[in-house]
Design a protein around this motif. Structure first.
Motif, short mmCIF file in Angstrom:
data_model
loop_
_atom_site.label_atom_id
_atom_site.label_comp_id
_atom_site.label_asym_id
_atom_site.label_seq_id
_atom_site.Cartn_x
_atom_site.Cartn_y
_atom_site.Cartn_z
N LEU A 145 8.11 -3.82 12.43
CA LEU A 145 7.55 -2.96 13.46
C LEU A 145 7.68 -1.49 13.08
O LEU A 145 6.78 -0.70 13.35
N ILE A 146 8.80 -1.11 12.47
CA ILE A 146 8.99 0.29 12.05
C ILE A 146 7.85 0.71 11.13
O ILE A 146 7.31 1.81 11.23
N ASP A 147 7.47 -0.19 10.22
CA ASP A 147 6.41 0.13 9.27
C ASP A 147 5.07 0.33 9.97
O ASP A 147 4.20 1.06 9.48
N LYS A 148 4.90 -0.32 11.12
CA LYS A 148 3.63 -0.24 11.85
C LYS A 148 3.65 0.78 12.99
O LYS A 148 2.63 1.01 13.64
N ALA A 149 4.81 1.39 13.25
CA ALA A 149 4.99 2.18 14.47
C ALA A 149 4.05 3.38 14.54
O ALA A 149 3.44 3.64 15.59
N VAL A 150 3.93 4.13 13.46
CA VAL A 150 3.05 5.32 13.49
C VAL A 150 1.59 4.91 13.62
O VAL A 150 0.88 5.43 14.49
N LYS A 175 -2.45 -6.37 22.83
CA LYS A 175 -2.94 -5.28 21.99
C LYS A 175 -1.78 -4.58 21.28
O LYS A 175 -1.88 -4.24 20.10
N ALA A 176 -0.69 -4.38 22.02
CA ALA A 176 0.48 -3.73 21.42
C ALA A 176 1.03 -4.57 20.28
O ALA A 176 1.42 -4.04 19.22
N ARG A 177 1.04 -5.88 20.44
CA ARG A 177 1.54 -6.75 19.39
C ARG A 177 0.63 -6.74 18.16
O ARG A 177 1.11 -6.84 17.03
N GLU A 178 -0.66 -6.64 18.39
CA GLU A 178 -1.56 -6.54 17.24
C GLU A 178 -1.25 -5.27 16.44
O GLU A 178 -1.12 -5.30 15.21
N LYS A 179 -1.13 -4.15 17.14
CA LYS A 179 -0.86 -2.88 16.47
C LYS A 179 0.48 -2.90 15.74
O LYS A 179 0.65 -2.25 14.71
N ALA A 180 1.44 -3.66 16.29
CA ALA A 180 2.78 -3.71 15.70
C ALA A 180 2.91 -4.80 14.64
O ALA A 180 3.99 -4.99 14.08
N GLY A 181 1.82 -5.52 14.35
CA GLY A 181 1.86 -6.54 13.31
C GLY A 181 2.40 -7.88 13.77
O GLY A 181 2.63 -8.77 12.94
N LYS A 182 2.59 -8.06 15.08
CA LYS A 182 3.12 -9.33 15.60
C LYS A 182 1.95 -10.16 16.12
O LYS A 182 1.75 -10.35 17.33
N TYR A 183 1.17 -10.67 15.18
CA TYR A 183 -0.12 -11.29 15.50
C TYR A 183 0.04 -12.62 16.24
O TYR A 183 -0.69 -12.89 17.20
N PRO A 239 5.87 1.86 3.10
CA PRO A 239 5.12 0.88 2.29
C PRO A 239 3.66 1.26 2.03
O PRO A 239 3.12 0.91 0.98
N GLU A 240 3.02 1.97 2.97
CA GLU A 240 1.64 2.37 2.71
C GLU A 240 1.55 3.41 1.60
O GLU A 240 0.53 3.51 0.91
N VAL A 241 2.60 4.20 1.44
CA VAL A 241 2.66 5.13 0.31
C VAL A 241 2.72 4.33 -1.00
O VAL A 241 2.03 4.64 -1.97
N ALA A 242 3.55 3.28 -1.00
CA ALA A 242 3.61 2.40 -2.17
C ALA A 242 2.26 1.74 -2.42
O ALA A 242 1.85 1.56 -3.57
N GLY A 243 1.56 1.41 -1.34
CA GLY A 243 0.23 0.82 -1.49
C GLY A 243 -0.73 1.76 -2.20
O GLY A 243 -1.53 1.34 -3.05
#
Length: 731
Positions: A219-224, A269-277, A464-468
């Motif tokens: 979730l931290i990775d998806k928070a912003v 919707k919040a779960r989608e944004k946070a990666g908890k599909y 991680p997106e920077v690594a991407g």
């Protein structure tokens, strides 16, 4: 701000007194701003006769340039008072007006104060949603994850949500004032705007509660991105769209049920944004059954749209497509143009891109373009439509068209959000990918570097997106043959992923997979195999043995085993990859063709040319049904067939496929070494068939030049060209 500002305000009022209407009228704030700053007054009412001198005075005070107004308010007032014929009447009128003004002002002040109080307190409605307690709870939850950048991420999220809540409160107050203070909108429209703002508040509440209660490393990775992805408030000010929508039922009980469904939908919707599909999908499945019994199309369409998006994200694109088609029917009944366009955009992605049904995707793209126009061309949705269409076109092989759509999306997003927004970084990424496929490596790198800069600024250096982004840059450097520079970027990306995500995360496997290819191209096959096997193990353990991502590792390992000469292990990797792809993507998916081609090449290398013909014919058939006639991938399958026919000593049959392959590869979207190989194969076919041996010699010489200094994987081919030329002599 000085007396000339006062003149402007005075003359707005003077104009309304003279003409009975305001000088500028607009439905949206942006339109009003453009009119005011451009000095574009509305046409004067033809039925109202205003003396020219008063018109001149009012218009001078309304000049955009302060220097073009009166030097001082006293000068303006003196100009107004200059008519001696009406001086006495004016004085009497002013006296009467003053009496009326004083009396009316007293009453108006009391009434205005009451109305102002009615429209105040919007911030209080965010208590329990985004307040000091919520901030403290989220900060503690983020820190507890022990992500290296958790504290930094919280500060970024706090800034985004502070701005969103401030904008929400301002819009809430403005919506109230438009009805109760300014008299600009009806009570019915106010109700619709407040309902829309209520949904936005529910989404904000769902996200902040998710942050506080379920914060974990993922979730931290998806928070912003999740915070930036909250639904736009601007739709709650789109009066035309709001008025067109189906009204809420009159029954208070049904209204309460609809509100409950939308509050729960906000959690999905919040779960989608946070990666908890998966957990988000469970919510929508429960809501869909409840909504169908209400017979209220808007909420049904919203639920099916969310369900379709989540089904696709968990890997079930077929079920996602079905849900989205149900959503589009409900949205039509709801008369919600924005929602309809959003659904068409999701359908384009799921059908045209994820399921590789490119022709259907292009048809959906035309329908989407019309839906976006009808929805008023909201910028974010317009950019999303361009990007989804670009993805389909790129997958189909129409790279120039795809690039145009990605450029359009990038321009829209930069105008809307500025150059430092994450959506802008994503647009740079997509454009960089398609430019790379066109062989425009320098321009591709520019866009990947811009994407990297935005992600570092928005997310921090260790995200991680920077690594991407580093991984994407490495891929382009790899394609350019700059293997040392590519290795450096790959290892930078790998270090970030391993530090932040751990050594067994799927993103680690992505970089390992690319390093497997890099070391294989350097001829370091044992190191390549070790990286490939580690990537495969990570993906099997974290994603499951039949996940589509597993096939990427199997394909790379198969290539390494083939180069090591272990054809049996290579074949086992390819067959397992083929079975997974057919099961998860369908037998007609273009990626199935790539594995069949690998099996065909392996069979050719073993001298089993009849088997190679079967694999490569099937690969070509699949690809031709899905891709453009000049798609670069077709050249691989054509060359495979050419090799098979040459292996069976049937050069005339080989010529047909090799001529077509060379025409595709000479377009410049192929590795120069593959082009050299194709020229040599065609030279052999021409020579063996007795046709144009002079051209055959020229092609072989071009191939020899193209392979000069090639890496270890091309040494055998280069040696074969040298030997062939030495044996044929001069023509």
């Amino acid at each position: 701000v000085d007396g000339r500002s006062d003149q402007y305000s005075f003359c707005v009022t003077l104009y309304e007194l003279l003409y009975g209407k305001r000088p500028f009228r607009a439905k949206r704030f942006g339109q009003l701003r453009d009119k005011v700053l451009g000095g574009h007054l509305d046409p004067e009412p033809s039925a109202v006769k205003v003396p020219a001198r008063y018109r001149r005075i009012a218009l001078r005070g309304l000049q955009v340039d302060p220097a073009a107004r009166y030097a001082a308010m006293d000068d303006l007032l003196a100009d107004l008072a200059r008519d001696p014929r009406v001086a006495r009447r004016r004085m009497l009128s002013i006296a009467a007006v003053l009496v009326l003004v004083v009396a009316s002002f007293t009453g108006a002040y009391v009434l205005s104060a009451q109305k102002q109080k009615l429209c105040s307190g919007a911030e209080e409605k965010l208590q329990g949603v985004w307040d000091n307690k919520a901030r403290q709870d989220i900060q503690r939850a983020f820190q507890a994850t022990q992500r290296p950048y958790a504290a930094d991420t919280y500060l970024r999220v706090e800034k985004i949500l502070d701005q969103y809540s401030t904008d929400w409160a301002a819009m809430h107050q403005d919506a109230c004032a438009a009805t109760h203070l300014r008299g600009e909108q009806s009570e019915a429209l106010l109700d619709k705007r407040m309902a829309c703002l209520g949904q936005r508040r529910s989404e904000l509440r769902a996200l902040t509660r998710l942050f506080a209660a379920q914060a974990d490393a993922e979730l931290i990775d998806k928070a912003v991105p999740a915070s930036l992805g909250l639904s736009a408030l601007s739709t709650c000010a789109d009066t035309d769209s709001l008025l067109a929508k189906v009204a809420l039922p009159a029954d208070a009980g049904v209204q309460a049920k609809i509100k409950q469904l939308r509050d729960e939908l906000a959690q999905a919707k919040a779960r989608e944004k946070a990666g908890k599909y998966a957990s988000g999908l469970k919510i929508t499945e429960s809501l869909a059954a409840q909504a169908e019994s209400l017979d209220y199309p808007p909420v049904l369409a919203e639920i099916f749209l969310q369900q379709g998006r989540l089904q696709n994200l968990v890997g079930d694109a077929v079920a996602g497509e079905q849900s989205l088609y149900r959503a589009t029917k409900a949205a039509a009944a709801a008369r919600d143009d924005f929602l309809q366009a959003s659904i068409h955009s999701a359908l384009l992605f799921v059908v045209g891109y994820k399921q590789a049904r490119y022709q259907e995707g292009l048809v959906l793209g035309r329908l989407l373009a019309a839906a976006v126009i009808r929805a008023g061309e909201p910028p974010a949705l317009l950019a999303e439509a361009d990007q989804n269409l670009g993805l389909v076109l790129a997958a189909k092989g129409e790279y120039p068209k795809a690039a145009r759509h990605f450029r359009d999306a990038l321009a829209i997003l930069k105008r809307e959000f500025g150059s430092d927004h994450l959506d802008v970084a994503g647009a740079h990424h997509k454009l960089g990918m398609v430019l790379s496929r066109q062989g425009k490596y320098a321009e591709s790198l520019q866009h990947f570097e811009l994407s990297l800069a935005v992600r570092k600024k928005t997310l921090g250096d260790l995200h991680p997106e920077v690594a991407g982004s580093l991984n994407n840059i490495a891929i382009v450097l790899h394609d350019q043959g700059k293997l040392a520079a590519a290795a450096q970027r790959y290892h930078q990306a790998l270090a970030i992923h391993e530090q932040v995500l751990g050594s067994d995360h799927p993103m680690v496997a992505t970089v390992l997979n690319n390093l497997c290819l890099l070391y294989s191209d350097q001829g370091k096959y044992d190191i390549a195999r070790q990286h490939g096997e580690r990537a495969l193990l990570i993906r099997e353990q974290s994603l499951g043995a039949k996940h589509p991502e597993v096939t990427r590792s199997l394909n790379n390992l198969g290539q390494v085993w083939a180069r090591l000469g272990n054809h049996q292990k290579a074949r086992a990797c390819y067959l397992r990859s083929l079975a997974i792809k057919k099961e998860t993507m369908g037998a007609a998916h273009p990626s199935v063709a790539a594995v069949l081609d690998s099996l065909g090449e392996l069979a050719n290398a073993q001298g089993q040319h009849e088997e190679a013909l079967g694999h490569c014919r099937q690969a070509l058939s699949i690809a031709e049904a899905a891709l453009e006639p000049q798609h670069p991938h077709l050249a691989y399958y054509l060359v495979c067939l050419g090799k098979a026919w040459l292996g069976q000593a049937k050069p005339v049959k080989a010529l047909v496929f090799l001529e077509r392959a060379m025409a595709i590869r000479e377009q410049g979207q192929s590795d120069s070494h593959y082009l050299a190989e194709t020229r040599f194969l065609l030279a052999r076919a021409l020579w063996q068939s007795g046709r144009d041996r002079h051209r055959a010699r020229q092609l072989a010489e071009q191939a020899q030049e193209g392979l000069r200094g090639a890496g270890p994987n091309w040494r055998a081919c280069s040696a074969a060209v040298d030997a062939w030329l030495a044996g044929k002599g001069k023509i």
